[in-house]
Structure formats: structure tokens, C-alpha cells
Design an enzyme around this catalytic site. Structure first.
Site, PDB file in Angstrom:
ATOM      1  N   SER A  47       1.130  -1.695   0.174  1.00 49.36           N
ATOM      2  CA  SER A  47      -0.534  -0.017  -0.348  1.00 49.36           C
ATOM      3  C   SER A  47       0.362   0.998  -0.122  1.00 49.36           C
ATOM      4  O   SER A  47       0.124   2.513  -0.692  1.00 49.36           O
ATOM      5  CB  SER A  47      -1.060   0.052   1.107  1.00 49.36           C
ATOM      6  OG  SER A  47      -0.330  -0.373   2.340  1.00 49.36           O
TER       7      SER A  47
ATOM      8  N   HIS B  57      -0.850   5.964   6.614  1.00 46.80           N
ATOM      9  CA  HIS B  57      -0.358   5.733   5.609  1.00 46.80           C
ATOM     10  C   HIS B  57      -0.046   6.790   5.129  1.00 46.80           C
ATOM     11  O   HIS B  57      -0.631   8.112   5.392  1.00 46.80           O
ATOM     12  CB  HIS B  57      -1.610   5.241   4.812  1.00 46.80           C
ATOM     13  CG  HIS B  57      -1.632   3.842   4.156  1.00 46.80           C
ATOM     14  ND1 HIS B  57      -2.100   2.838   5.306  1.00 46.80           N
ATOM     15  CD2 HIS B  57      -0.582   2.508   3.553  1.00 46.80           C
ATOM     16  CE1 HIS B  57      -2.189   1.793   4.865  1.00 46.80           C
ATOM     17  NE2 HIS B  57      -1.177   1.723   4.889  1.00 46.80           N
TER      18      HIS B  57
END
Length: 260
Positions: free
Chosen positions: A38, A241
Site C-alpha cells: 500500500s 499511510h
């Protein structure tokens, strides 16, 4: 009037000579492949799509847009582990890649469950979970990384392979945050141990290791200008993230400086 005409003619001729002498910008001949999890697919930034949650704001897509490679394969996939590199992503690479980038290993080491444990439990339970992850990194992850890197090398024997690190997620200077200072320090120490192992195995096979900690320094979660998302409810996968700034000013420079 005649003097002006002559002057214009001289200027035009001189400009033509300059343009003819200037070398034309060569089209890129680089075949670029973006592999990984990711942190390479672009989770955390706007524009995610498909089951792999790929975004044009990822560092890989931004590098391709700025450098116009001869070809660009975007194979990175949110949630990927080292086995996915071996079984899915490396086999899907076209032969003859010149440049490969990758982030991998975080999901193998239990990134998501570790963060959830630290969010929902005590400082000591968080620290114990991080230590469990470090044990996996020491004992099991090296073989997993070696297998993934060998699969890439077998498919692209002449490629320059850039292995990017993970950032230290949290700023630890702020007293006010969604996690205690102790938890933030524990998680950062886990990220450091993971990066150290990734560096060791990447360099052992002859890949280029590119550290992103400098680019993310001062921009962790809970800092005044974070390059990473904190706990995010919608969409939940964005939690911890990089945001768009993280990919643009963190990961993209790290790849650019190591791509050639």
C-alpha cells in the site's frame, strides 16, 4: 525601416542557429515497474481505485508522469506481502525492465494488527506486540525478503531495483496525540527494526536501498505538518499511510535520487 528589417532578419537567423544547435530532448527509454504494498500503490492519498487501491498520487505514478518512461507497469497492491511478490507481482512483470521500485515487508511483520493493538490497549501491551513483531523481523522476514528479491532479480536481471524504506510514523515531541508518547516510541522502534532488516537484505542481493526517514523527519503523525494520516475513519485504510504530501515530498524525492 531598412535597418529594422535587417536587424529582424539577423535576430531570426541567430535564433534559428541556436535552436538547431540545441540538442533535442531524448525520449525516455526506461521501462519502469512499480511493485509492492500500500505504501507503493498510493493508499492514504486521494484517487485510489480498484481492489489494489492504486492512486495517481502515489510516488510511482508521480515519477512516471514526470519522467515519461517508455513503459510503466503499476503492479503495487494494497495489502501485499512478500509471497505476493513471488507468486503474483514478479511473474506479471514484462521482461526487460530497467527500473523497479518496491516497498514490502510491513504487512508480513503485522503492521495493521500491531497498530490496532496499540490504539486499543495499554502502553505495556503495545510494547509487547511490537516486540513480537521485531522477533518476526529477526527470525522469519529475512528469508521472505530474500525470496521476493530473488523473484524480482530473476525476472529483471539487469534492472536497477530501488527498495524504499518505511518512515517512522509518529512525531514523539508532541504531548497531545491519539497515542501516548510511549506507544509512539514503541511503534517507531518497530519501524526502525523493520527498515534495518530490509536494508540488510536489499543490499545483500545488490539492490539500491533508499531511506525515506530524512524526508519524513518532522512530518510524522501528530506533527504540525504531517506527511502521514493519523487514525482515519473514512476511508479506514488511509490510517497511518502517507498523504499526498508524503508521497510528493517524502517518497518521490527518495526514488528520484536513487533511480539513476
Amino acid at each position: 525601416m531598412r535597418a529594422a528589417t535587417v536587424l529582424a532578419s539577423l535576430v531570426t537567423s541567430a535564433l534559428s542557429l541556436v535552436l538547431l544547435a540545441a540538442p533535442a530532448q531524448a525520449a525516455s527509454t526506461v521501462d519502469y515497474v512499480a511493485l509492492g504494498d500500500s505504501y507503493s500503490s498510493g493508499v492514504g492519498a486521494p484517487g485510489q481505485s480498484g481492489t489494489c487501491l492504486r492512486s495517481n498520487n502515489s510516488y510511482a505514478a508521480q515519477w512516471a508522469a514526470r519522467n515519461s518512461p517508455a513503459s510503466f507497469q503499476f503492479l503495487a497492491c494494497g495489502g501485499a506481502v512478500t509471497d505476493d511478490i513471488v507468486n503474483t507481482q514478479a511473474p506479471a512483470m514484462r521482461s526487460g525492465a530497467d527500473l523497479v521500485s518496491i516497498t514490502i515487508g510491513g504487512n508480513d511483520a503485522g503492521f495493521a494488527p500491531t497498530v490496532i493493538t496499540c490504539l486499543t490497549s495499554s502502553d505495556s501491551t503495545c510494547a509487547a506486540k511490537v516486540e513480537s513483531g521485531k522477533a518476526y523481523v529477526r527470525n522469519t522476514l529475512p528469508g521472505k525478503l530474500d525470496a521476493a528479491y530473488r523473484a524480482i532479480r530473476a525476472k529483471a536481471p539487469d534492472a536497477r531495483v530501488v527498495v524504499l524504506s518505511y518512515p517512522l510514523i509518529f512525531d514523539t515531541s508532541s504531548l497531545f496525540c491519539e497515542m501516548s508518547v510511549a506507544k509512539r516510541r514503541s511503534l517507531n522502534s518497530g519501524a526502525q527494526a523493520l527498515d534495518d532488516m530490509i536494508r540488510s537484505r536489499a543490499e545483500a542481493i545488490g539492490f539500491v536501498y533508499s531511506e525515506v526517514r530524512d524526508e519524513f523527519s518532522g512530518h510524522g503523525v501528530c506533527s504540525s505538518r504531517p506527511y502521514l494520516n493519523g487514525l482515519t475513519v473514512i476511508p479506514p485504510q488511509n490510517s497511518y499511510h502517507p498523504n499526498t504530501n508524503g508521497y510528493t515530498y517524502g517518497y518521490l524525492p527518495a526514488l528520484t535520487s536513487s533511480a539513476s
